[in-house]
Design an enzyme around this catalytic site. Structure first.
Site: not given
Ligand code: NAD
Ligand code: G6P
Ligand code: MN
Length: 432
Positions: A93, A147, A169, A252
């Site tokens: 990232r 994401n 989301c 966004y």
């Molecule tokens: P993070 O960096 O803590 O990752 C979560 C886990 O995924 C880690 O422990 C990592 O080891 C594991 N991982 C990596 N590759 C993997 C694989 N191939 N198989 C299984 N596990 C794997 O991330 P986070 O900050 O907790 O975010 C997780 C995901 O959720 C990201 O893609 C982030 O963009 C997304 N997210 C989405 C939203 C939303 O609104 N949809 C909001 C926040 C975060």
């Molecule tokens: C929220 C969104 C996610 C985004 C995340 C980032 O705004 O809905 O999709 O990627 O926050 O949060 P972070 O704390 O990882 O910057």
């Molecule tokens: Mn989102």
């Protein structure tokens, strides 16, 4: 009982997810939760996994949290699979954020060049997961949070040929939770209608007599804290633009409507406190220090510092609604099916839907005004090409997608940025 498998279980968001399940236990009787991670996430998995078990142990319910690095073991006979993984971890990232910024373009986790490369890395993994699901849990629902959530969901439907999927989301959740207070109302007093794509939607609001109150809300938003996610800088939208639009753009949209201000602010941050990923690394470190505390058995306040606050309200409510056929109104990424006639019926959109045992039944929004229709069609084309490139590994397709993306310039600089990102992420791009 219900078996849940969570991929990316080592995420710092896992306690948020547990809290949501505990709250809903009576309608969603879970018996086992499997948290899956990879070798690189093993330590995090163990810490947050122990914390998750303590949360259940402190509850009245008897639920076992299993930790594994073997995805197949976790998927076997699962009822619901949730995905919250980050391919390449936060270091990837940082590159998504830094590299475009060197060339004066926005670097962001789901928008612009960074968002596209996050899709390139994530799509192959989600399609592998879907293949496993076909063999190991063919009746399960996939609830995706990874994401770029909309593109990942689109890939599951289009290339994975898997329809039992819902993309989520927290942005719409935050809007519907925080906005009503601005006009002295509660969420249930208002009628919400969302339309667009993930991180690219607009919404309209009416009161319970059916009168549109969107403009009243917009007025208030200029006066008060409007509850943006923590990761998005608050620069106001141009008033005349919103008056013409008569809809509320999602947070966004600032990257598109206020590109210059957002870029300026991002570059300033990168020079001082670091990119968002670098900031998140610090927050995450603090969170995991807390999670190590054997006396901690509830979600700590500090987790609200993350942009994904309230994630479990979307995820756990979606699962409970499918399981108990609740027909709750939730904003989801799902197949359009005519809700937005400006886009093909078979593509994935983010809209208000009733969620029940059959999945999402979308609320029709109708045609969008000229400007929004234009944006939407360009963005969807960009998404479709990005996913196609992720699957085929075709350089020309990737360049087309790059060129279409409104946050990326065209010509030699764009190509240089793309090439640099390809090199930076080589280890996670098996198809290119
Ligand atoms: P993070 O960096 O803590 O990752 C979560 C886990 O995924 C880690 O422990 C990592 O080891 C594991 N991982 C990596 N590759 C993997 C694989 N191939 N198989 C299984 N596990 C794997 O991330 P986070 O900050 O907790 O975010 C997780 C995901 O959720 C990201 O893609 C982030 O963009 C997304 N997210 C989405 C939203 C939303 O609104 N949809 C909001 C926040 C975060
Ligand atoms: C929220 C969104 C996610 C985004 C995340 C980032 O705004 O809905 O999709 O990627 O926050 O949060 P972070 O704390 O990882 O910057
Ligand atoms: Mn989102």
């Amino acid at each position: 009982g219900v078996k849940i498998a969570t991929i990316g279980g080592g995420s710092s968001y896992t306690p948020e997810l547990m809290e949501g399940f505990i709250k809903r236990y009576n309608e969603l009787p879970i018996s086992e939760i499997w948290l899956v991670d990879i070798e690189a996430g093993k330590e995090k998995l163990e810490i947050v996994g122990a914390m998750a078990q303590r949360m259940w142990d402190a509850s009245p319910y008897d639920v076992q949290v299993h930790l594994t690095l073997d995805r197949k073991e976790a998927l076997k006979d699962a009822d619901f699979v949730t995905t919250q993984f980050r391919v390449g971890l936060l270091d990837a990232r940082v590159k998504d954020e830094r590299i475009p910024a060197y060339y004066g373009m926005l670097g962001q986790e789901t928008n612009g060049a960074g968002g596209m490369f996050k899709a390139f890395r994530t799509v192959p993994v989600i399609l592998d997961i879907v293949e496993d699901m076909k063999r190991l849990c063919p009746n399960a629902w996939l609830v995706n949070f990874a994401n770029p959530s909309g593109m990942v969901t689109e890939a599951v439907v289009r290339y994975g040929k898997w329809d039992k999927v819902i993309g989520l989301c927290n942005v719409p959740v935050m809007a519907t939770m925080l906005e009503p207070g601005l006009i002295g109302k509660k969420t249930e007093d208002l009628i919400y209608k969302f339309a667009g794509l993930n991180h690219f939607h607009w919404h309209k609001v009416a009161d319970n007599h059916g009168n549109d109150v969107t403009m009243t809300l917009i007025d208030k938003m200029y006066q008060e804290d409007n509850g943006l996610p923590q990761n998005i800088y608050d620069t106001p939208f141009e008033r005349e633009l919103l008056e013409q639009m008569k809809m509320i753009p999602c947070a966004y949209h600032r990257y598109y409507y206020q590109e210059e201000e957002m870029l300026e602010h991002a570059l300033e941050e990168y020079r001082t406190v670091g990119t968002r990923a670098q900031q998140v690394k610090r927050t995450e470190h603090e969170l995991f220090e807390l999670y190590k505390d054997e006396n901690l058995d509830h979600k700590p306040e500090q987790l609200q510092q993350r942009g994904g606050a309230y994630y479990s309200d979307a995820a756990c409510e979606t699962i409970a609604s499918i399981y108990a056929n609740k027909e709750t109104q939730i904003v989801v990424s799902t197949k359009n099916n005519g809700a937005l006639p400006d886009l093909p019926a078979d593509c994935v959109v983010e809209v208000t839907a009733y969620v029940g045992a059959q999945g999402a039944r979308n609320v029709a929004f109708g045609e969008l005004p000229t400007a929004e229709r234009g944006w939407l069609q360009v963005m969807k084309a960009m998404e479709l090409l990005t996913i196609e490139a992720a699957v085929t590994g075709n350089y020309g397709t990737a360049l087309q997608a790059f060129t279409l993306n409104p946050l990326i310039t065209s010509g030699k600089t764009a190509k240089r940025v793309m090439d640099e990102l390809f090199i930076a992420h080589k280890a996670y791009l098996p198809n290119f």
